[in-house]
Write a protein that holds these residues in place. Structure first.
Motif, PDB file in Angstrom:
ATOM      1  N   GLY A 175       0.821  -1.209   0.000  1.00 38.90           N
ATOM      2  CA  GLY A 175       0.000   0.000   0.000  1.00 38.90           C
ATOM      3  C   GLY A 175       0.849   1.250   0.000  1.00 38.90           C
ATOM      4  N   GLY A 176       0.288   2.326   0.525  1.00 43.23           N
ATOM      5  CA  GLY A 176       0.932   3.638   0.533  1.00 43.23           C
ATOM      6  C   GLY A 176       2.378   3.668   0.986  1.00 43.23           C
ATOM      7  N   PRO A 177       2.745   2.903   2.041  1.00 44.81           N
ATOM      8  CA  PRO A 177       4.124   2.973   2.527  1.00 44.81           C
ATOM      9  C   PRO A 177       5.201   2.676   1.476  1.00 44.81           C
ATOM     10  CG  PRO A 177       2.765   1.976   4.202  1.00 44.81           C
ATOM     11  CD  PRO A 177       1.877   2.157   2.981  1.00 44.81           C
ATOM     12  N   ALA A 208      -2.136   7.092   3.511  1.00 48.61           N
ATOM     13  CA  ALA A 208      -2.130   7.705   2.177  1.00 48.61           C
ATOM     14  C   ALA A 208      -0.721   7.727   1.600  1.00 48.61           C
ATOM     15  CB  ALA A 208      -2.689   9.119   2.242  1.00 48.61           C
ATOM     16  N   PRO A 209      -0.589   7.419   0.303  1.00 52.41           N
ATOM     17  CA  PRO A 209       0.736   7.437  -0.329  1.00 52.41           C
ATOM     18  C   PRO A 209       1.253   8.865  -0.530  1.00 52.41           C
ATOM     19  CG  PRO A 209      -0.956   6.983  -1.968  1.00 52.41           C
ATOM     20  CD  PRO A 209      -1.656   7.025  -0.639  1.00 52.41           C
ATOM     21  N   HIS A 210       2.547   8.962  -0.747  1.00 58.01           N
ATOM     22  CA  HIS A 210       3.162  10.234  -1.148  1.00 58.01           C
ATOM     23  C   HIS A 210       2.516  10.683  -2.471  1.00 58.01           C
ATOM     24  CE1 HIS A 210       6.347  13.205  -1.661  1.00 58.01           C
ATOM     25  NE2 HIS A 210       6.413  12.816  -2.922  1.00 58.01           N
ATOM     26  N   PRO A 211       2.138  11.915  -2.688  1.00 58.20           N
ATOM     27  CA  PRO A 211       2.394  13.114  -1.867  1.00 58.20           C
ATOM     28  C   PRO A 211       1.249  13.485  -0.911  1.00 58.20           C
ATOM     29  CG  PRO A 211       1.562  13.773  -3.996  1.00 58.20           C
ATOM     30  CD  PRO A 211       1.559  12.263  -3.989  1.00 58.20           C
ATOM     31  N   TYR A 212       0.360  12.513  -0.625  1.00 60.92           N
ATOM     32  CA  TYR A 212      -0.779  12.797   0.253  1.00 60.92           C
ATOM     33  C   TYR A 212      -0.549  12.302   1.675  1.00 60.92           C
ATOM     34  CZ  TYR A 212      -3.012  13.472  -4.284  1.00 60.92           C
ATOM     35  OH  TYR A 212      -3.315  13.896  -5.551  1.00 60.92           O
ATOM     36  N   ARG A 213       0.671  11.894   1.985  1.00 60.96           N
ATOM     37  CA  ARG A 213       0.976  11.324   3.303  1.00 60.96           C
ATOM     38  C   ARG A 213       0.482  12.250   4.414  1.00 60.96           C
ATOM     39  NH1 ARG A 213       6.860   8.877   5.278  1.00 60.96           N
ATOM     40  NH2 ARG A 213       6.055   7.870   7.158  1.00 60.96           N
ATOM     41  N   GLY A 214      -0.212  11.646   5.382  1.00 64.89           N
ATOM     42  CA  GLY A 214      -0.730  12.428   6.503  1.00 64.89           C
ATOM     43  C   GLY A 214      -2.141  12.947   6.276  1.00 64.89           C
ATOM     44  N   LYS A 215      -2.618  12.857   5.041  1.00 65.72           N
ATOM     45  CA  LYS A 215      -3.989  13.288   4.730  1.00 65.72           C
ATOM     46  C   LYS A 215      -4.897  12.057   4.632  1.00 65.72           C
ATOM     47  CE  LYS A 215      -2.814  17.533   2.211  1.00 65.72           C
ATOM     48  NZ  LYS A 215      -1.342  17.550   2.150  1.00 65.72           N
ATOM     49  N   ARG A 216      -6.186  12.288   4.465  1.00 66.51           N
ATOM     50  CA  ARG A 216      -7.116  11.171   4.305  1.00 66.51           C
ATOM     51  C   ARG A 216      -6.825  10.452   2.984  1.00 66.51           C
ATOM     52  NH1 ARG A 216     -13.535  11.780   3.055  1.00 66.51           N
ATOM     53  NH2 ARG A 216     -12.618  12.373   1.050  1.00 66.51           N
ATOM     54  N   ALA A 220      -8.735   6.098  -5.081  1.00 69.21           N
ATOM     55  CA  ALA A 220      -8.128   6.633  -6.309  1.00 69.21           C
ATOM     56  C   ALA A 220      -6.595   6.613  -6.223  1.00 69.21           C
ATOM     57  CB  ALA A 220      -8.619   8.053  -6.570  1.00 69.21           C
ATOM     58  N   TYR A 221      -6.075   6.722  -5.001  1.00 62.49           N
ATOM     59  CA  TYR A 221      -4.617   6.810  -4.824  1.00 62.49           C
ATOM     60  C   TYR A 221      -3.902   5.474  -4.991  1.00 62.49           C
ATOM     61  CZ  TYR A 221      -5.861  11.326  -2.645  1.00 62.49           C
ATOM     62  OH  TYR A 221      -6.367  12.568  -2.364  1.00 62.49           O
TER      63      TYR A 221
END
Length: 255
Positions: A175-177, A208-216, A220-221
């Motif tokens: 996933g995102g990580p 959330a993956p980069h560049p949304y890290r820390g956001k909901r 789609a991501y």
């Protein structure tokens, strides 16, 4: 078309804009998603969602953090719901040694009961693992979980552990990580593990993956996860999408 194998669209963080989030996913090329229910309320919501949307499927189980709350009635209820044609897996289940709400022995007991149920109803399982790798691998072996196989969800372990899980009939889900600059292990796993044994997920609204890290996070991501794996493996994005979707459909028995 992308297949996000682990979403929590049943989370209250989507109460205000769920339809928009789902539309965003479709616009990004996400063809199918598995909504994961892990307690009474989230399972109920997951079942409602799969009735409403033809491209959503469900996995239902009991989260290890809340193992102390699970009753025999809950287990029977999960068994009853598992016969629904769009329930494609049991879980997420497993062990979580980070939070201390549920004692380890209770977590292990609830985990074993769910593996046995999965074998009874012949569904794959989705594994939640936090700081408990050795115990999880031992229990999977002891309970002969390879008979149903499943997913090591949001895998954060080593390449060696990934291979051990693959030998037990499990797919490795990233996933995102894998998009985080400092995430050494997920990147190594993405590089070393054959595409034939990989799945992709968001675990949204978390991680959330980069560049949304820390956001909901949102489904789609998952495209960003696939793009990162393609970059690491030095192969075409389309190849990652096609193979991971094929892997998911095969595991979940979706045509």
């Amino acid at each position: 078309m992308l297949f996000d194998t682990h979403v929590h669209l049943n989370d209250e963080q989507y109460d205000q804009d769920l339809k928009e989030v789902i539309q965003n996913a479709l616009n990004a090329g996400v063809e199918k998603m598995v909504v994961v229910g892990f307690d009474r309320s989230t399972i109920t919501k997951a079942m409602d969602l799969i009735e409403e949307y033809d491209f959503l499927y469900a996995s239902i189980g009991w989260h290890p953090v809340d193992a102390i709350d699970m009753t025999e009635n809950d287990l029977h209820w999960i068994e009853e719901l598992s016969s629904h044609p769009k329930v494609v897996a049991l879980g997420e289940m497993g062990l979580d040694y980070h939070w201390d709400k549920s004692p380890k022995d209770i977590q292990k007991d609830v985990f074993r009961k769910q593996i046995r149920l999965a074998k009874k109803v012949n569904l794959p399982i989705i594994i939640h693992n936090r700081e408990a790798t050795q115990d999880i691998v031992e229990i999977l072996k002891e309970e002969k979980a390879d008979q149903v196989g499943g997913i090591m969800h949001c895998f954060s372990g080593s390449v060696d552990t990934a291979r051990e899980c693959i030998n037990m009939n499990f797919f490795i889900s990233l996933g995102g990580p894998v998009t985080f600059k400092n995430a050494k292990k997920p990147k190594e796993v993405a590089k070393e593990i054959p595409l034939s044994h990989l799945l992709i997920e968001t675990d949204c609204p978390y991680l959330a993956p980069h560049p949304y890290r820390g956001k909901r996070n949102e489904p789609a991501y998952v495209k960003l996860v696939a793009e990162q794996i393609a970059e690491i493996k030095e192969i075409a994005y389309e190849e990652v999408v096609a193979q991971t979707s094929q892997n998911a459909k095969k595991l979940f028995g979706i045509n």
